[in-house]
Scaffold this motif. Structure first.
Motif: not given
Length: 164
Positions: A88-117
């Protein structure tokens, strides 16, 4: 504005690297809220809107997840919100997907019990951020992305040594 954006990023980046040496997940998530605030403001000042959105969603996520039992549905809600707001903020090209990918990755694993993971996930997310920060000439953040990757690698090594 370039200097102000990089100055805000510097404050967030110092926190980002220091967090790499914090071993307890609850402390990592709390300190990340402050870090994300500074980095989000730096991104907004530099015109990196998807980075700003990612920071704001990340603060909300880190405040909610430790207080409620995370579920797949809650994760999908946060991931969906980040996708919708980024697009919704506007497409700035594929570069816009990098923070999105980082956020999705972190969100998916946020409840891991492993500090190393969790630290491994942070490393993967920071690689995406490094490319994003380089693109937007946020050289302070880029430098600290690399340092964060290294500090989390050191954190994993310290955790593995403690297990022995």
């Amino acid at each position: 504005m370039f200097l102000l954006g990089n100055a805000m990023s510097l404050i967030g980046c110092v926190l980002m690297v220091a967090i790499g040496f914090v071993r307890r997940k609850d402390r990592v998530l709390s300190l990340q809220c402050v870090q994300f605030g500074f980095l989000a403001m730096g991104n907004l000042i530099l015109g990196a809107v998807s980075g700003f959105i990612s920071g704001m969603i990340s603060i909300l996520r880190n405040l909610i997840f430790p207080r409620v039992k995370g579920s797949v549905w809650l994760k999908l809600l946060f991931i969906g919100a980040q996708i919708v707001l980024t697009l919704a903020a506007g497409w700035a090209g594929p570069i816009s997907l990098l923070p999105l990918g980082a956020g999705v990755l972190f969100t998916w694993f946020i409840d891991t019990r492993s500090d190393a993971q969790l630290k491994a996930v942070i490393i993967a997310a920071q690689v995406l951020w490094a490319f994003y920060d380089w693109h937007y000439r946020n050289f302070v953040a880029f430098t600290f992305d690399i340092l964060t990757i290294l500090s989390n690698i050191a954190g994993i090594v310290m955790l593995k040594r403690e297990e022995q």
